[in-house]
Design a protein around this motif. Structure first.
Motif, PDB file in Angstrom:
ATOM      1  N   ALA A  30      84.269 -12.450   2.604  1.00  0.00           N
ATOM      2  CA  ALA A  30      83.215 -13.084   3.401  1.00  0.00           C
ATOM      3  C   ALA A  30      83.172 -12.507   4.815  1.00  0.00           C
ATOM      4  O   ALA A  30      82.098 -12.313   5.385  1.00  0.00           O
ATOM      5  N   CYS A  31      84.348 -12.218   5.381  1.00  0.00           N
ATOM      6  CA  CYS A  31      84.396 -11.590   6.710  1.00  0.00           C
ATOM      7  C   CYS A  31      83.720 -10.226   6.683  1.00  0.00           C
ATOM      8  O   CYS A  31      82.978  -9.862   7.607  1.00  0.00           O
ATOM      9  N   ASP A  32      83.985  -9.451   5.642  1.00  0.00           N
ATOM     10  CA  ASP A  32      83.337  -8.146   5.500  1.00  0.00           C
ATOM     11  C   ASP A  32      81.823  -8.297   5.463  1.00  0.00           C
ATOM     12  O   ASP A  32      81.082  -7.561   6.132  1.00  0.00           O
ATOM     13  N   ARG A  33      81.376  -9.248   4.665  1.00  0.00           N
ATOM     14  CA  ARG A  33      79.942  -9.425   4.429  1.00  0.00           C
ATOM     15  C   ARG A  33      79.222  -9.992   5.648  1.00  0.00           C
ATOM     16  O   ARG A  33      78.071  -9.619   5.936  1.00  0.00           O
ATOM     17  N   LEU A  34      79.890 -10.889   6.371  1.00  0.00           N
ATOM     18  CA  LEU A  34      79.231 -11.594   7.474  1.00  0.00           C
ATOM     19  C   LEU A  34      79.470 -10.954   8.838  1.00  0.00           C
ATOM     20  O   LEU A  34      78.823 -11.317   9.815  1.00  0.00           O
ATOM     21  N   GLY A  35      80.439 -10.042   8.928  1.00  0.00           N
ATOM     22  CA  GLY A  35      80.702  -9.399  10.213  1.00  0.00           C
ATOM     23  C   GLY A  35      81.665 -10.185  11.078  1.00  0.00           C
ATOM     24  O   GLY A  35      81.424 -10.389  12.270  1.00  0.00           O
ATOM     25  N   ILE A  36      82.768 -10.641  10.489  1.00  0.00           N
ATOM     26  CA  ILE A  36      83.812 -11.339  11.228  1.00  0.00           C
ATOM     27  C   ILE A  36      85.038 -10.434  11.272  1.00  0.00           C
ATOM     28  O   ILE A  36      85.569 -10.048  10.229  1.00  0.00           O
ATOM     29  N   LEU A  37      85.497 -10.077  12.463  1.00  0.00           N
ATOM     30  CA  LEU A  37      86.713  -9.284  12.609  1.00  0.00           C
ATOM     31  C   LEU A  37      87.928 -10.188  12.395  1.00  0.00           C
ATOM     32  O   LEU A  37      87.889 -11.372  12.732  1.00  0.00           O
ATOM     33  N   ALA A  38      88.995  -9.618  11.827  1.00  0.00           N
ATOM     34  CA  ALA A  38      90.083 -10.482  11.378  1.00  0.00           C
ATOM     35  C   ALA A  38      91.445  -9.919  11.717  1.00  0.00           C
ATOM     36  O   ALA A  38      91.660  -8.707  11.775  1.00  0.00           O
ATOM     37  N   SER A  39      92.366 -10.860  11.922  1.00  0.00           N
ATOM     38  CA  SER A  39      93.799 -10.590  12.017  1.00  0.00           C
ATOM     39  C   SER A  39      94.470 -11.342  10.878  1.00  0.00           C
ATOM     40  O   SER A  39      94.115 -12.484  10.601  1.00  0.00           O
ATOM     41  N   VAL A  40      95.432 -10.701  10.217  1.00  0.00           N
ATOM     42  CA  VAL A  40      96.149 -11.336   9.106  1.00  0.00           C
ATOM     43  C   VAL A  40      97.641 -11.223   9.381  1.00  0.00           C
ATOM     44  O   VAL A  40      98.112 -10.196   9.892  1.00  0.00           O
ATOM     45  N   GLU A  41      98.396 -12.279   9.023  1.00  0.00           N
ATOM     46  CA  GLU A  41      99.812 -12.276   9.344  1.00  0.00           C
ATOM     47  C   GLU A  41     100.637 -12.839   8.190  1.00  0.00           C
ATOM     48  O   GLU A  41     100.111 -13.540   7.320  1.00  0.00           O
ATOM     49  N   ILE A  42     101.927 -12.517   8.200  1.00  0.00           N
ATOM     50  CA  ILE A  42     102.852 -13.119   7.241  1.00  0.00           C
ATOM     51  C   ILE A  42     103.509 -14.332   7.894  1.00  0.00           C
ATOM     52  O   ILE A  42     103.553 -14.443   9.118  1.00  0.00           O
ATOM     53  N   PRO A  43     104.068 -15.264   7.084  1.00  0.00           N
ATOM     54  CA  PRO A  43     104.460 -16.573   7.622  1.00  0.00           C
ATOM     55  C   PRO A  43     105.876 -16.651   8.189  1.00  0.00           C
ATOM     56  O   PRO A  43     106.643 -17.556   7.840  1.00  0.00           O
ATOM     57  N   ILE A  44     106.211 -15.763   9.110  1.00  0.00           N
ATOM     58  CA  ILE A  44     107.458 -15.951   9.856  1.00  0.00           C
ATOM     59  C   ILE A  44     107.113 -16.844  11.038  1.00  0.00           C
ATOM     60  O   ILE A  44     106.507 -16.402  12.016  1.00  0.00           O
ATOM     61  N   VAL A  45     107.493 -18.112  10.941  1.00  0.00           N
ATOM     62  CA  VAL A  45     107.075 -19.121  11.905  1.00  0.00           C
ATOM     63  C   VAL A  45     108.303 -19.864  12.436  1.00  0.00           C
ATOM     64  O   VAL A  45     109.175 -20.269  11.662  1.00  0.00           O
TER      65      VAL A  45
END
Length: 888
Positions: free
Chosen positions: A361-376
């Motif tokens: 959906a981000c690709d299609r709508l034009g939303i830039l994204a950050s993705v992370e792994i769950p080291i919290v």
């Protein structure tokens, strides 16, 4: 090994293979069969077996009950596999898009594989099948705490289950392959992208499980209309059971249409494996391609396609009201659509990789994204923890590599928040050194795996601590989770704090990766204060943050915490088990704060009566008046707004920081509000209908009286949405009116967050704010109501103590363990001189933080009305709330 077209022979074979492809009509490509229907499920070993469909979690409801904790253990899923005989010579795999968190897969009782980690996909090859309708797959999923698996602790719930789709993959013996990290085995990216030229690179892995054969790898690039732009291919020889890494020649694109938030243009590659001898397509993978180039500047911000672009949007958790994290794809995609509608261009996918549908959906709508792994919050200093984190990072990168929306890979969030070994300086330093070592290893791994994106760590407000630990120097970008004006300090401190951080770390681009304030949409306050959870405080907070973020170019991006409310089982507060910082509710109803961002970020004209969702209101009129003046807020990006009250214009006002505030004269009953603005010659308007209950200052005989709901010790209003009741804050008694006599507002000891009230989970109610405030030591409560018959309900809850038991407390034991000791208060209550409660001891009888109601009837025959008198036997009497209803 790598194959290339470097010889004349290869070119000849390529031409020949092209002819074969043109004449080939047969296709034997991959089949993906959804397996979500008709599973059996058993929680633990003693529970009954249920019939369920996927996605599924066993924690959808136990995380919302009053019992502390939720089931963390094993759940077993079983399903019969109906396999077609013609698949016997195929390669079959089960593909799990997400299972939390340790998964073991069995077929016909034989273990075939396992996976560690709850937020990335994985593939299990099938073997030993019978193909006669008796094959059974059994999946054991375990969400128990495991010190070697991130996340260890976090402010969100670790829902267990097969909570994303499960599929059967039917592949030819030769196919694209990534059995180790769960991707499709084909990786596509743009390179050397500019306004005039671009190159598309396609690489990946293929495997041949059959006899040795020659295989053609081909990839066709088409535009958004399906028109072919270019094609590349090569021929390779694959031995039996051989895996081959391939890289195709670059696809040249002249005058590319660049991908951006304003114009998210997508090309597509179709990459195929073709059997050279038969001309059959044996595998095919389609990949969307967005051509863009970007950079971060420490002083000037983020640039996309050479143009400045402030990244601003929100973070997102994946759960939904009543569903836990087992959320259908259409609802997940709706989140991204809401973010786009808000005017956002940035999504922090936090704190873990999420469904592929989100980034699609981000690709299609034009939303830039950050993705992370769950080291919290913290790490475990073990070889296994480090190894699992590295695998998570590789799975995240490889599974999400082909999304043009992704510009940042991240790997730690607030990792110093739960500091271990605080009482041992030497051991603490060793722990910090191990965090730094893990961060550096993840950084190196990420840059090696994907050098085309930036890296990020997000830290909490202990700036000096992260600098001293050496963590700020490691990632390419540094994120800060800042909550001035919420967890501490004032909102006005936020901007100066940003300037200070920039001065301390002048060589790293900065993102504000979290900021927010709890907004319980049921709570309103006309004199809002920090931690009252009111909508009004949330609006003031976000107005300050928006202004300070937008005016600082060195802040390259910012993500509100959070797009929507989300479940956090360990939280208590006004809406237990829910973090209320979302711009949307848990079921995705927008709050005023959502509209504030829409007005601040959208370019097209926008106008919204901010209190339109506050459809039931109440207030106390002044003496001898039959109307109540209350604030109405209009949210807009226009210059001025005109407001109409029940058809009468209140004039025009300027819009300041996206809002205009009005003193609205509410009458009893239905009120019509209309807001009108003119923008670029176009008239826009919004309408709202508010039902208002005017409570008169003085009650008179003959006057209709229905109901009065009062919160004691409170400075906020509360809306019981289920019963459609408004609870008003208490006031001191005045002659002829109503109010308390004596008493002081309860203020928690040792709680720097709240100026009044408790944040305890009040058991036995969903309307916790009714019981979270109280008056202590009140002498009486008097209401000069008209003659008639009334129902009086007193609401109590003991707010001091551990709340661990509703049995009589062992005070010596509590004192010995240094726990919060409940108040020992015993008191009588008299209603119009009649004793209705004798020797009430809340903590001994009901325990701490339990909702207690005492209901009585009385008849008023004179002009004295209703009077409640509280007499102390031991300690000081309390009252949390009071409800008066006239009985017909």
């Amino acid at each position: 090994m790598k194959s290339s077209l470097s010889t004349g022979k290869s070119l000849f074979l390529l031409l020949l293979s092209s002819l074969l492809v043109l004449n080939a009509f047969a296709q034997d490509s991959r089949k993906i069969i959804n397996l979500n229907k008709d599973w059996s499920f058993q929680k633990g070993t003693n529970s009954t077996v249920e019939r369920i469909n996927l996605p599924h979690t066993w924690n959808a409801f136990d995380v919302m009950d009053d019992t502390p904790g939720y089931y963390r253990g094993i759940g077993t899923y079983k399903k019969k596999l109906v396999l077609k005989p013609e698949w016997k010579n195929k390669k079959l795999y089960l593909y799990f898009e997400g299972a939390n968190q340790v998964t073991e897969v069995f077929v016909n009782g034989k273990k075939l594989g396992s996976h560690i980690g709850g937020y990335t996909g994985f593939r299990i090859p099938l073997s030993g099948l019978k193909f006669n309708g008796t094959d059974e797959v059994s999946v054991k999923v375990d969400n128990s705490y495991n010190e070697n698996i991130a996340p260890l602790t976090a402010d969100f719930t670790f829902f267990g289950g097969l909570y994303r789709n499960v599929s059967l993959m039917v592949l030819a013996t030769a196919h694209f392959d990534d059995n180790q990290y769960g991707s499709k085995g084909v990786f596509v990216r743009g390179e050397n992208v500019s306004q005039t030229n671009a190159e598309v690179l396609v690489n990946g892995n293929l495997v041949n499980h059959g006899v040795a054969k020659k295989i053609i790898v081909t990839s066709v690039l088409t535009n958004a209309n399906g028109k072919k732009i270019n094609e590349v291919k090569f021929l390779t020889s694959a031995k039996a059971n051989q895996t081959i890494a391939f890289q195709l020649p670059k696809i040249q694109v002249v005058n590319p249409i660049l991908w951006s938030p304003d114009h998210p243009y997508l090309y597509q590659t179709t990459t195929k494996l073709i059997d050279y001898q038969t001309g059959k397509v044996v595998d095919e993978v389609k990949t969307t391609v967005g051509l863009r180039f970007f950079s971060f500047d420490v002083a000037k911000g983020f640039f996309l396609n050479s143009k400045p672009c402030k990244l601003i949007g929100a973070s997102r958790h994946q759960d939904f009201a009543g569903m836990g994290n087992a959320v259908p794809v259409d609802l997940q995609v709706k989140d991204v659509e809401l973010l786009k509608d808000m005017g956002g261009n940035f999504l922090r996918v936090a704190h873990y990789p999420q469904d592929q549908a989100i980034l699609d959906a981000c690709d299609r709508l034009g939303i830039l994204a950050s993705v992370e792994i769950p080291i919290v919050n913290e790490i475990t200093e073990s070889v296994a923890f480090t190894a699992n984190c590295k695998v998570m990072q590789l799975e995240m990168i490889k599974q999400n590599y082909n999304h043009p929306s992704v510009i940042i890979w991240a790997y730690m969030n607030e990792v110093l928040l739960r500091m271990r070994h605080a009482d041992n300086a030497e051991r603490k330093q060793q722990y910090l050194n191990n965090i730094e070592k893990l961060a550096q290893e993840l950084e190196d791994l990420t840059r090696k795996t994907d050098p085309t994106r930036y890296t990020l760590m997000s830290n909490h407000g202990d700036v000096n601590g992260y600098i001293k630990a050496g963590l700020v120097k490691i990632p390419m970008l540094v994120g800060w989770n800042l909550y001035q004006g919420w967890y501490g300090g004032k909102s006005e401190d936020f901007g100066p704090n940003l300037d200070k951080i920039h001065q301390q770390i002048p060589d790293k681009p900065i993102l504000v990766t979290e900021f927010g304030a709890d907004v319980d949409p049921r709570i309103h306050a006309f004199a809002p204060v920090r931690f009252d959870k009111s909508l009004e405080y949330g609006m003031l907070y976000h107005q300050i943050y928006i202004k300070d973020i937008l005016k600082r170019p060195f802040i390259v991006g910012a993500a509100v915490w959070n797009l929507a409310d989300f479940n956090s089982e360990t939280r208590e507060e006004t809406m237990p088990h829910v973090n209320n910082k979302g711009l949307l509710t848990l079921d995705r109803e927008p709050k005023n704060t959502f509209f504030l961002y829409k007005a601040s970020l959208q370019t097209k004209p926008f106008l919204k009566i901010g209190d339109g969702s506050w459809k039931l209101r109440s207030g106390v009129a002044n003496v001898n008046e039959n109307k109540v003046i209350q604030l109405v807020q209009v949210i807009s990006n226009t210059d001025t707004v005109e407001l109409f009250a029940n058809g009468q214009s209140l004039g025009r006002k300027a819009v300041v920081e996206s809002t205009s505030n009005w003193n609205f004269p509410f009458k009893d009953g239905v009120n019509q509000i209309k807001a009108v603005a003119i923008s670029k010659g176009i008239k826009i308007e919004d309408n709202a209908i508010i039902n208002f209950v005017v409570q008169p200052f003085n009650f008179k005989d003959g006057q209709e009286f229905k109901q009065l709901n009062i919160l004691l010790g409170s400075q906020r209003q509360f809306i019981d949405q289920q019963k459609q009741e408004v609870w008003l804050p208490n006031k001191t008694y005045e002659n002829g009116s109503w109010g308390s006599i004596g008493g002081e507002i309860f203020k928690p000891k040792g709680n720097s967050r709240q100026s009044y009230g408790s944040d305890k989970n009040i058991k036995g109610t969903t309307n916790d704010p009714i019981y979270q405030t109280q008056l202590i030591g009140l002498d009486a409560y008097q209401l000069a109501v008209p003659k008639g018959k009334y129902e009086v309900t007193l609401h109590f809850s003991e707010l001091v103590g551990t709340g661990a038991s509703n049995l009589p407390y062992n005070l010596d034991s509590l004192i010995a363990t240094n726990k919060e000791v409940p108040e020992q208060r015993i008191f009588d209550v008299f209603l119009n001189d009649k004793q209705v409660i004798e020797g009430l001891n809340l903590s001994a009888t009901y325990g701490v933080a339990n909702a207690v109601q005492k209901k009585f009837e009385c008849v008023v025959t004179d002009d004295k009305g209703i009077k409640l008198v509280f007499k102390n036997i031991k300690g000081k009497a309390v009252l949390n709330a009071l409800q008066i209803k006239q009985i017909k």
